[in-house]
Design an enzyme around this catalytic site. Structure first.
Site, PDB file in Angstrom:
ATOM      1  CG  LEU A 159       7.193   1.357  -0.971  1.00  0.00           C
ATOM      2  CD1 LEU A 159       7.908   1.039  -2.274  1.00  0.00           C
ATOM      3  CD2 LEU A 159       6.301   0.189  -0.557  1.00  0.00           C
ATOM      4  CG  HIS A 196       6.970  -1.990   2.149  1.00  0.00           C
ATOM      5  ND1 HIS A 196       6.859  -0.831   2.867  1.00  0.00           N
ATOM      6  CD2 HIS A 196       5.740  -2.576   2.189  1.00  0.00           C
ATOM      7  CE1 HIS A 196       5.628  -0.706   3.324  1.00  0.00           C
ATOM      8  NE2 HIS A 196       4.925  -1.745   2.933  1.00  0.00           N
ATOM      9  CG  MET A 213      -1.906  -1.200   1.138  1.00  0.00           C
ATOM     10  SD  MET A 213      -3.463  -0.940   1.996  1.00  0.00           S
ATOM     11  CE  MET A 213      -2.906  -0.735   3.656  1.00  0.00           C
ATOM     12  N   GLY A 214       2.132   1.080  -0.440  1.00  0.00           N
ATOM     13  CA  GLY A 214       3.034   2.232  -0.546  1.00  0.00           C
ATOM     14  C   GLY A 214       3.579   2.673   0.799  1.00  0.00           C
ATOM     15  CD  GLN A 221      -2.008  -8.691   4.754  1.00  0.00           C
ATOM     16  OE1 GLN A 221      -2.846  -7.814   4.797  1.00  0.00           O
ATOM     17  NE2 GLN A 221      -0.767  -8.459   4.374  1.00  0.00           N
ATOM     18  CG  LEU A 240      11.268  -1.113   9.969  1.00  0.00           C
ATOM     19  CD1 LEU A 240      12.171  -1.100   8.737  1.00  0.00           C
ATOM     20  CD2 LEU A 240      11.470   0.176  10.771  1.00  0.00           C
ATOM     21  CB  SER A 241       4.399  -0.206  10.696  1.00  0.00           C
ATOM     22  OG  SER A 241       3.108   0.249  10.344  1.00  0.00           O
ATOM     23  CB  SER A 242       3.138   2.507   6.043  1.00  0.00           C
ATOM     24  OG  SER A 242       3.730   1.594   5.150  1.00  0.00           O
ATOM     25  CD  GLN A 251      -6.058  -3.635   2.790  1.00  0.00           C
ATOM     26  OE1 GLN A 251      -5.918  -4.062   1.637  1.00  0.00           O
ATOM     27  NE2 GLN A 251      -5.129  -3.801   3.718  1.00  0.00           N
TER      28      GLN A 251
HETATM   29  O1  PAF Z   1      -0.159  -5.731   3.782  1.00  0.00           O
HETATM   30  C1  PAF Z   1      -0.563  -4.800   3.038  1.00  0.00           C
HETATM   31  O2  PAF Z   1       0.097  -3.790   2.839  1.00  0.00           O
HETATM   32  C2  PAF Z   1      -1.929  -4.932   2.389  1.00  0.00           C
HETATM   33  O3  PAF Z   1      -2.834  -5.566   3.237  1.00  0.00           O
HETATM   34  C3  PAF Z   1      -1.868  -5.638   1.025  1.00  0.00           C
HETATM   35  C4  PAF Z   1      -1.440  -7.082   1.149  1.00  0.00           C
HETATM   36  C5  PAF Z   1      -0.932  -4.887   0.102  1.00  0.00           C
HETATM   37  C6  PAF Z   1      -3.267  -5.622   0.389  1.00  0.00           C
HETATM   38  O4  PAF Z   1      -3.733  -4.329   0.191  1.00  0.00           O
END
Ligand code: PAF
Length: 284
Positions: free
Chosen positions: A33, A37, A30-31, A155, A186-188, A61
């Protein structure tokens, strides 16, 4: 690196790669980054002849409109990072491109009981949205391998269930959590933390790691409570849930010997920012 914005162009690009019998490695994102990622991207680039990354903030989502609105978006920087990482193509669709009115994009997947617990309970509809976008992306990208980070432990389990129930021929590869030097996963969303919140955030991983040692001489319940009490005592922090579960079924355990693979999965509000993390308790 090719920058692709339309489904038509992506379909053509993938068909050309398939004609040349290239293997395709895919990283959906979802960018916004970060190094986490990029560790997935590095594997996709290294292990496949063609690597495709998608950058798409998937509205289906998000169960909280504020979360969707404030989700960090850094498209230009993302594209630059991906080009430097040697990615073959980046897919950056609009919402209309992914979910056009004239196409009925499949939803309502059989995701099994793994989708009902933890995130599934606190974010109703979240995993159906994830399954919807990942399924659509898999249909378009037709990857041989797809890479996901273990920070989103649940997930990965849900996506594996979706892949199995839909009969999709793709290898799901899970990659270790990347952490900052102070332990924060690390997380956006870390970009949304204030300076004080960021300073306190590593306590989440500290509490989890210390609890692994603690668990060797304490019950599941006592281990659980030690983590929740420690984090809830920190200003602005509130544990939403912490579950100690069988790593395959994701169902809670009550005794350590109930399962050979035990994971602790946590979600903590740090101010308004919702952070998740997880840790392995068994096997040691
Ligand atoms: O983990 C994520 O960033 C999102 O849930 C994904 C897998 C890109 C789906 O939108």
């Amino acid at each position: 690196m090719q920058i692709i914005r339309s489904v038509a162009e992506l379909t053509q690009y993938v068909a050309a790669r398939k004609n040349q019998h290239q293997t395709i490695g895919f990283v959906p994102t979802m960018g916004a980054l970060h190094e986490g990622h990029l560790s997935l991207v590095e594997r996709a680039v290294g292990e496949n002849e063609c690597s495709i990354v998608s950058v798409f903030v998937n509205p289906t989502q998000f169960n909280n409109p504020d979360d969707l609105r404030t989700y960090p978006r850094t498209e230009e920087a993302d594209i630059e990072l991906l080009a430097k990482a040697g990615v073959s193509a980046v897919f950056v669709p609009s919402v209309g491109e992914m979910y056009p009115e004239e196409v009925e994009v499949k939803k309502d997947f059989n995701l099994g009981s793994a989708a009902e617990v933890m995130e599934g309970k606190f974010r109703p509809g979240h995993f159906q949205g994830v399954a919807q976008v990942v399924n659509r992306l898999f249909e378009l990208v037709r990857p041989n391998r797809a890479y996901f980070g273990q920070k989103d432990f649940q997930q990965i389990a849900v996506i594996r269930n979706m892949v199995e129930s839909e009969g999709i021929d793709v290898e799901i590869i899970d990659c270790p959590i990347k952490r900052a030097d102070d332990g924060l996963a690390l997380s956006s969303r870390n970009a949304l933390l204030s300076a004080d919140q960021r300073r306190r955030a590593p306590e989440i991983y500290a509490a989890l790691s210390d609890s692994v040692e603690y668990s060797k001489s304490h019950s599941v319940r006592a281990t659980h409570d030690s983590v929740v009490e420690r984090l809830d005592a920190i200003p602005e922090m509130k544990v939403e849930y912490f579950e100690i579960v069988d790593a395959r079924t994701l169902l809670p355990i009550e005794e350590w010997d109930e399962s050979p693979d035990v994971q602790g999965c946590i979600t903590v509000f740090n101010g308004k920012v919702r952070l998740i993390d997880n840790i392995c308790y068994r096997p040691f």
